[in-house]
Design a protein around this motif. Structure first.
Motif, mmCIF file in Angstrom:
data_model
loop_
_atom_site.group_PDB
_atom_site.id
_atom_site.type_symbol
_atom_site.label_atom_id
_atom_site.label_comp_id
_atom_site.label_asym_id
_atom_site.label_seq_id
_atom_site.Cartn_x
_atom_site.Cartn_y
_atom_site.Cartn_z
ATOM 1 N N ARG A 27 -2.567 1.732 -0.084
ATOM 2 C CA ARG A 27 -2.916 2.870 -0.945
ATOM 3 C C ARG A 27 -4.082 3.654 -0.354
ATOM 4 O O ARG A 27 -4.095 4.883 -0.376
ATOM 5 N N VAL A 28 -5.065 2.930 0.188
ATOM 6 C CA VAL A 28 -6.238 3.594 0.773
ATOM 7 C C VAL A 28 -5.844 4.374 2.017
ATOM 8 O O VAL A 28 -6.239 5.533 2.183
ATOM 9 N N THR A 29 -5.061 3.751 2.906
ATOM 10 C CA THR A 29 -4.676 4.451 4.137
ATOM 11 C C THR A 29 -3.748 5.627 3.844
ATOM 12 O O THR A 29 -3.800 6.643 4.532
ATOM 13 N N ARG A 30 -2.914 5.517 2.812
ATOM 14 C CA ARG A 30 -2.068 6.649 2.424
ATOM 15 C C ARG A 30 -2.921 7.797 1.922
ATOM 16 O O ARG A 30 -2.719 8.958 2.294
ATOM 17 N N ALA A 31 -3.892 7.492 1.077
ATOM 18 C CA ALA A 31 -4.780 8.539 0.562
ATOM 19 C C ALA A 31 -5.571 9.183 1.703
ATOM 20 O O ALA A 31 -5.724 10.411 1.738
ATOM 21 N N LEU A 32 -6.052 8.367 2.623
ATOM 22 C CA LEU A 32 -6.772 8.913 3.780
ATOM 23 C C LEU A 32 -5.865 9.803 4.615
ATOM 24 O O LEU A 32 -6.262 10.901 5.016
#
Length: 137
Positions: A27-32
């Motif tokens: 989720r974090v890497t997708r948002a980034l």
């Protein structure tokens, strides 16, 4: 009162496993990745149209190849993360060339493009690695 039909499949019918819900790192890497991609598009448009335009602003079309990646990132398409991590190197290369050949605002925009591009590559690569590692488990 009428009977309410059951939502569960009849016994003996195979049920396809539901996809794993995304974990925190993906989720974090997708948002980034999504934020950096939008940032790279906005940087390219601002650079070529207002801040340090070359010619009549026609170089703003250079951001068009990035736009098809937005729906793929939104839909968690692993293939999109893979090809975007390769495409972004063209923008990194352009930024490196222009950082060395331009002065003032143009050089600052080019350096920013390189930094955003490298961060986008890292976010995509980490996302792919974590998703493949999780799928192997």
């Amino acid at each position: 009162m009428p009977a309410v039909p059951s939502l569960s499949p009849p016994s003996g019918v195979p049920v396809a496993p539901s996809p794993l819900p995304p974990d925190a790192p993906t989720r974090v890497t997708r948002a980034l990745a999504m934020g950096l991609l939008v940032g790279l598009v906005l940087l390219g448009l601002a650079w070529e149209l207002w801040l340090s335009p070359t010619g009549r602003g026609t170089w703003a079309v250079k951001v068009l190849p990035l736009l098809p990646a937005l729906p793929g990132l939104w839909r968690w398409r692993l293939y999109t993360y893979r090809w975007l991590s390769l495409l972004v190197w063209l923008y990194i290369a352009e930024g490196l060339v222009r950082a060395g050949s331009e002065h003032g605002t143009g050089a600052a925009m080019a350096t920013t493009q390189v930094l955003v591009g490298v961060a986008l590559f890292a976010a995509c690569a980490i996302h792919v690695r974590w998703r493949l590692k999780r799928a192997a488990r």
